[in-house]
Motif scaffolding. Structure first.
Motif, PDB file in Angstrom:
ATOM      1  N   ASP A  42       0.845  -1.195   0.000  1.00 24.82           N
ATOM      2  CA  ASP A  42       0.000   0.000   0.000  1.00 24.82           C
ATOM      3  C   ASP A  42       0.877   1.241   0.000  1.00 24.82           C
ATOM      4  OD1 ASP A  42      -2.545  -1.306   0.140  1.00 24.82           O
ATOM      5  OD2 ASP A  42      -2.106  -1.764   2.235  1.00 24.82           O
ATOM      6  N   LEU A  43       0.489   2.228  -0.789  1.00 23.77           N
ATOM      7  CA  LEU A  43       1.233   3.476  -0.915  1.00 23.77           C
ATOM      8  C   LEU A  43       0.279   4.646  -0.767  1.00 23.77           C
ATOM      9  CD1 LEU A  43       3.764   5.180  -1.761  1.00 23.77           C
ATOM     10  CD2 LEU A  43       3.001   4.879  -4.129  1.00 23.77           C
ATOM     11  N   MET A  44       0.701   5.665  -0.016  1.00 22.18           N
ATOM     12  CA  MET A  44      -0.077   6.887   0.100  1.00 22.18           C
ATOM     13  C   MET A  44       0.892   8.061   0.192  1.00 22.18           C
ATOM     14  SD  MET A  44      -3.132   7.915   2.759  1.00 22.18           S
ATOM     15  CE  MET A  44      -2.118   7.635   4.213  1.00 22.18           C
ATOM     16  N   ALA A  45       0.623   9.134  -0.554  1.00 21.79           N
ATOM     17  CA  ALA A  45       1.510  10.296  -0.553  1.00 21.79           C
ATOM     18  C   ALA A  45       0.715  11.559  -0.848  1.00 21.79           C
ATOM     19  CB  ALA A  45       2.634  10.128  -1.591  1.00 21.79           C
ATOM     20  N   ASN A  46       1.203  12.664  -0.328  1.00 20.07           N
ATOM     21  CA  ASN A  46       0.597  13.972  -0.543  1.00 20.07           C
ATOM     22  C   ASN A  46       1.705  15.014  -0.545  1.00 20.07           C
ATOM     23  OD1 ASN A  46      -0.740  16.488   1.429  1.00 20.07           O
ATOM     24  ND2 ASN A  46      -1.553  16.102  -0.599  1.00 20.07           N
ATOM     25  N   TYR A  47       1.636  15.960  -1.485  1.00 22.04           N
ATOM     26  CA  TYR A  47       2.649  17.007  -1.572  1.00 22.04           C
ATOM     27  C   TYR A  47       1.979  18.290  -2.022  1.00 22.04           C
ATOM     28  CZ  TYR A  47       7.029  19.391  -2.739  1.00 22.04           C
ATOM     29  OH  TYR A  47       8.066  20.279  -2.791  1.00 22.04           O
ATOM     30  N   GLU A  48       2.204  19.402  -1.283  1.00 21.50           N
ATOM     31  CA  GLU A  48       1.546  20.670  -1.570  1.00 21.50           C
ATOM     32  C   GLU A  48       2.533  21.831  -1.414  1.00 21.50           C
ATOM     33  OE1 GLU A  48      -2.087  21.205   0.569  1.00 21.50           O
ATOM     34  OE2 GLU A  48      -2.769  19.148   0.253  1.00 21.50           O
ATOM     35  N   PRO A  49       3.309  22.130  -2.464  1.00 31.72           N
ATOM     36  CA  PRO A  49       4.232  23.269  -2.404  1.00 31.72           C
ATOM     37  C   PRO A  49       3.541  24.573  -2.777  1.00 31.72           C
ATOM     38  CG  PRO A  49       4.539  22.078  -4.449  1.00 31.72           C
ATOM     39  CD  PRO A  49       3.481  21.331  -3.676  1.00 31.72           C
ATOM     40  N   GLU A  50       4.034  25.667  -2.206  1.00 32.61           N
ATOM     41  CA  GLU A  50       3.523  27.007  -2.486  1.00 32.61           C
ATOM     42  C   GLU A  50       4.670  27.896  -2.958  1.00 32.61           C
ATOM     43  OE1 GLU A  50       1.774  28.452   1.071  1.00 32.61           O
ATOM     44  OE2 GLU A  50       0.233  26.890   1.189  1.00 32.61           O
ATOM     45  N   SER A  51       4.446  28.615  -4.054  1.00 30.15           N
ATOM     46  CA  SER A  51       5.444  29.541  -4.592  1.00 30.15           C
ATOM     47  C   SER A  51       4.887  30.958  -4.466  1.00 30.15           C
ATOM     48  CB  SER A  51       5.746  29.209  -6.050  1.00 30.15           C
ATOM     49  OG  SER A  51       6.679  30.118  -6.587  1.00 30.15           O
ATOM     50  N   HIS A  52       5.375  31.721  -3.470  1.00 29.86           N
ATOM     51  CA  HIS A  52       4.832  33.042  -3.137  1.00 29.86           C
ATOM     52  C   HIS A  52       5.512  34.152  -3.930  1.00 29.86           C
ATOM     53  CE1 HIS A  52       2.426  32.099   0.602  1.00 29.86           C
ATOM     54  NE2 HIS A  52       3.056  30.954   0.389  1.00 29.86           N
ATOM     55  N   THR A  53       4.813  35.279  -3.983  1.00 26.28           N
ATOM     56  CA  THR A  53       5.404  36.461  -4.599  1.00 26.28           C
ATOM     57  C   THR A  53       6.603  36.943  -3.786  1.00 26.28           C
ATOM     58  OG1 THR A  53       3.766  37.830  -3.441  1.00 26.28           O
ATOM     59  CG2 THR A  53       3.268  37.199  -5.702  1.00 26.28           C
ATOM     60  N   GLU A  54       6.588  36.689  -2.461  1.00 23.75           N
ATOM     61  CA  GLU A  54       7.754  36.919  -1.615  1.00 23.75           C
ATOM     62  C   GLU A  54       8.442  35.579  -1.423  1.00 23.75           C
ATOM     63  OE1 GLU A  54       9.019  39.616  -0.424  1.00 23.75           O
ATOM     64  OE2 GLU A  54       7.464  41.062  -0.975  1.00 23.75           O
ATOM     65  N   ASN A  55       9.654  35.438  -1.964  1.00 22.48           N
ATOM     66  CA  ASN A  55      10.337  34.150  -1.921  1.00 22.48           C
ATOM     67  C   ASN A  55      10.514  33.626  -0.502  1.00 22.48           C
ATOM     68  OD1 ASN A  55      10.551  34.148  -4.706  1.00 22.48           O
ATOM     69  ND2 ASN A  55      12.603  35.060  -4.698  1.00 22.48           N
ATOM     70  N   ALA A  56      10.643  34.531   0.461  1.00 18.59           N
ATOM     71  CA  ALA A  56      10.851  34.108   1.844  1.00 18.59           C
ATOM     72  C   ALA A  56       9.627  33.392   2.408  1.00 18.59           C
ATOM     73  CB  ALA A  56      11.194  35.313   2.716  1.00 18.59           C
ATOM     74  N   ASP A  57       8.461  33.565   1.760  1.00 19.25           N
ATOM     75  CA  ASP A  57       7.234  32.931   2.245  1.00 19.25           C
ATOM     76  C   ASP A  57       6.979  31.567   1.616  1.00 19.25           C
ATOM     77  OD1 ASP A  57       6.763  35.165   3.786  1.00 19.25           O
ATOM     78  OD2 ASP A  57       5.483  36.130   2.280  1.00 19.25           O
ATOM     79  N   ASP A  58       7.840  31.142   0.665  1.00 19.58           N
ATOM     80  CA  ASP A  58       7.635  29.845   0.020  1.00 19.58           C
ATOM     81  C   ASP A  58       7.570  28.734   1.067  1.00 19.58           C
ATOM     82  OD1 ASP A  58       7.725  31.158  -2.321  1.00 19.58           O
ATOM     83  OD2 ASP A  58       9.644  30.345  -3.012  1.00 19.58           O
ATOM     84  N   SER A  59       6.696  27.772   0.826  1.00 18.60           N
ATOM     85  CA  SER A  59       6.538  26.671   1.776  1.00 18.60           C
ATOM     86  C   SER A  59       6.003  25.447   1.053  1.00 18.60           C
ATOM     87  CB  SER A  59       5.591  27.069   2.910  1.00 18.60           C
ATOM     88  OG  SER A  59       4.287  27.324   2.397  1.00 18.60           O
ATOM     89  N   ALA A  60       5.982  24.332   1.761  1.00 15.50           N
ATOM     90  CA  ALA A  60       5.428  23.099   1.209  1.00 15.50           C
ATOM     91  C   ALA A  60       5.024  22.173   2.340  1.00 15.50           C
ATOM     92  CB  ALA A  60       6.429  22.402   0.295  1.00 15.50           C
ATOM     93  N   LEU A  61       3.992  21.403   2.104  1.00 16.02           N
ATOM     94  CA  LEU A  61       3.534  20.383   3.038  1.00 16.02           C
ATOM     95  C   LEU A  61       3.511  19.053   2.309  1.00 16.02           C
ATOM     96  CD1 LEU A  61       0.475  22.238   4.636  1.00 16.02           C
ATOM     97  CD2 LEU A  61       2.708  21.864   5.698  1.00 16.02           C
ATOM     98  N   GLY A  62       3.885  17.993   2.993  1.00 16.80           N
ATOM     99  CA  GLY A  62       3.852  16.704   2.334  1.00 16.80           C
ATOM    100  C   GLY A  62       4.045  15.543   3.278  1.00 16.80           C
ATOM    101  N   PHE A  63       3.620  14.383   2.861  1.00 20.35           N
ATOM    102  CA  PHE A  63       3.904  13.157   3.597  1.00 20.35           C
ATOM    103  C   PHE A  63       3.864  11.993   2.613  1.00 20.35           C
ATOM    104  CE2 PHE A  63      -0.097  10.899   3.622  1.00 20.35           C
ATOM    105  CZ  PHE A  63      -1.042  11.891   3.425  1.00 20.35           C
ATOM    106  N   ALA A  64       4.442  10.871   3.042  1.00 18.86           N
ATOM    107  CA  ALA A  64       4.417   9.665   2.219  1.00 18.86           C
ATOM    108  C   ALA A  64       4.388   8.450   3.124  1.00 18.86           C
ATOM    109  CB  ALA A  64       5.633   9.612   1.297  1.00 18.86           C
TER     110      ALA A  64
END
Length: 432
Positions: A402-424
């Motif tokens: 069984d495999l499960m994964a999630n990935y949610e990156p964010e690319s902001h107008t302010e580079n310092a605010d870039d972030s991502a959420l994920g798991f596998a």
């Protein structure tokens, strides 16, 4: 840039399930099964601070053993229990779940009792040791004193709690108690429905100022025909009365969930909507009125035994008045799912953009140390990806993957605010 990743269910992990056995009685009376699971969990969180990036990683190897028993299916007194315990490099866990049901001659529940308990003890000198040992539990009972041909009257009562060995601001003990009256349909036709009301109370032994009483009304409707088209609707409204209005204002909350599909050509046009609203008796900087709506619409086609495809638009909007959190979001979503006898799973992709309608918020530099901040904005617009993946592979009669994964990156107008959420998560299970 921020990155959050986790192998939430264990990676790699192997689960061993023994064949069913009984204690002194035939399987027609009682069945039991045991299982053993071993795995490795890892959580990663890196985020931007004012001066540099910070990364936190928590990894744990664990071994878990469990036993489960249940009554045969064709009896009026039915029960099921499961107990499990695990030991890991970070903490120990225990869990117990049990349920008893008494069914009438019409095979409808007359009595249902359920219990759940969880315990956690953190090892010293580990990443988790900053959290407090705790245990929580829930007891619930349901009684159907009146059962008709099309509907039944159901009385419910419950209590739950969580207790910390060392309570803190973020880890607060509480107790819940409540009851409700419901009327639900009993037929298994194309239309099922229910309506009910609840009364509840939550107390915080160490923070009595935020004790609250709750009254709620809820209703649901599910109607589908044999072709697969239909709708599902659920709504719940709560009234929360807080003990000390100066600490936290009382409020109304409303939650609605709708999904529907109609046939169109060889497939379906679908619409999914969720709405949440908060209305406080008195707004503050922290507690403010808001309405959040999210949903997706598009076209779905294919054969569920082979492959089903979908494509459409997904959107979300938060209206929080003058709050800088107000935003609009729009994206393109597509996916495929298939559930065969050997290999099955689903993949969903979404790409879009979130825009904060209040624009930038200027910080009060007289109240804050300017050396800690190099940007005058709290919320910046961003493009995003959302990726969901689930899969299963029956390798042979004894092995499943069984495999499960999630990935949610964010690319902001302010580079310092870039972030991502994920798991596998990757799990291998063996059955003898």
């Amino acid at each position: 840039m921020a990155l959050v990743g986790g192998l939430l269910l264990g990676w790699p992990a192997v689960a061993v399930h023994a064949t069913e056995f009984d204690f002194g009685r035939t399987a027609s009376h009682r069945t039991w099964a045991w299982d053993v699971t071993t795995g490795f969990d890892s959580y990663l969180h890196s985020y931007a601070l004012a001066t540099d990036d910070t990364t936190e990683t928590i990894s744990e190897f664990m071994v878990q053993a469990g036993i489960e028993g249940q009554s045969p299916y064709r009896v009026r007194h039915r029960w099921r229990v499961r107990a499990e315990a695990s030991t890991g490099t970070e903490l120990f866990r225990e869990r117990f779940q049990g349920e008893y049901r008494f069914l009438g001659e019409d095979n409808i529940d007359r009595v249902r009792l359920s219990a759940s308990f969880w315990g956690r003890q953190y090892r010293d000198n580990t990443e988790y040791s900053r959290s407090s040992n705790n245990w929580e539990g829930r007891l619930e009972g349901r009684l159907a004193p009146v059962v008709g041909k099309k509907a039944k009257l159901e009385l419910r009562g419950w209590t739950s709690n969580i207790d910390y060995a060392t309570p803190s601001t973020l880890e607060v003990d509480y107790r819940n108690v409540g009851g409700g009256v419901f009327v639900r349909s009993t037929t298994l036709g194309n239309t099922m429905w229910g309506v009910g009301t609840r009364l509840g109370a939550r107390t915080y032994p160490d923070s009595t100022a935020i004790d609250r009483d709750t009254w709620s009304l809820e209703a649901d409707l599910d109607h589908h025909d044999l072709s697969g088209q239909g709708l599902r609707l659920y709504h719940k409204s709560d009234r929360r009365v807080i003990e000390d209005e100066l600490v936290r204002p009382s409020a109304w909350t409303h939650w609605s969930d709708f999904s529907g599909a109609v046939t169109a050509g060889t497939g379906y046009v679908f619409l999914d909507l969720q709405a949440e609203a908060w209305q406080y008796d008195q707004e503050t900087d922290v507690y403010f009125n808001s309405v959040r709506v999210e949903g997706a619409t598009g076209y779905r086609w294919g054969d569920i035994l082979a492959a089903t495809w979908k494509v459409g638009l997904a959107g979300e909007k938060l209206d929080a008045g003058d709050s800088p959190e107000t935003y609009s979001q729009l994206g393109l979503r597509g996916g495929v799912e298939s559930y065969g006898s050997v290999v099955g799973g689903s993949l969903t992709l979404e790409y879009g953009r979130r825009t904060y309608t209040q624009g930038e918020v200027v910080l009060d530099t007289d109240a804050l140390d300017p050396a800690l901040y190099d940007s005058g904005s709290l919320y910046t617009d961003f493009n995003y990806w959302k990726i969901w993946l689930m899969g299963s592979w029956k390798m042979n009669t004894h092995l499943d993957l069984d495999l499960m994964a999630n990935y949610e990156p964010e690319s902001h107008t302010e580079n310092a605010d870039d972030s991502a959420l994920g798991f596998a998560s990757l799990r291998v299970r063996w059955r003898p």
